[in-house]
Design a protein around this motif. Structure first.
Motif: not given
Length: 97
Positions: A1-2, A7-9
């Motif tokens: 899981m990030l 995840r935003q990047l």
């Protein structure tokens, strides 16, 4: 899981770059793997310059033994073996990408 930040990047990168998430992640793995391979090869080169080969170091260690106050030869042998093992695994990983 990030993580949320990762995840935003990744989402930002996909929006800007002409690459998919999978391509970005794969390239990141390849870059990190390649960087580690370079570091390990530098380490093994240093040991090779010092002892010529793992076999030479093993022979030297058998002759000199491990004294209670100096574990340098043994430590360097373990380092070299570990580096060779990790290099083998990293090369296989890189080849599978």
């Amino acid at each position: 899981m990030l993580s949320v930040r990762t995840r935003q990047l990744l989402d930002q990168a996909v929006a800007v770059l002409p690459s998919s998430e999978e391509e970005i992640v794969t390239k990141g793995i390849a870059a990190e793997t390649s960087e580690r391979i370079v570091t390990l090869r530098q380490s093994t080169r240093r040991l090779q310059d010092k002892y010529d080969s793992v076999q030479q170091l093993e022979s030297r260690l058998k002759q000199a033994g491990v004294t209670p106050d100096d574990h340098m030869l043994y430590t360097e042998l373990l380092e070299w073996r570990a580096a060779n093992q990790e290099l083998s695994q990293l090369v296989k990983l890189l080849e599978s990408l």
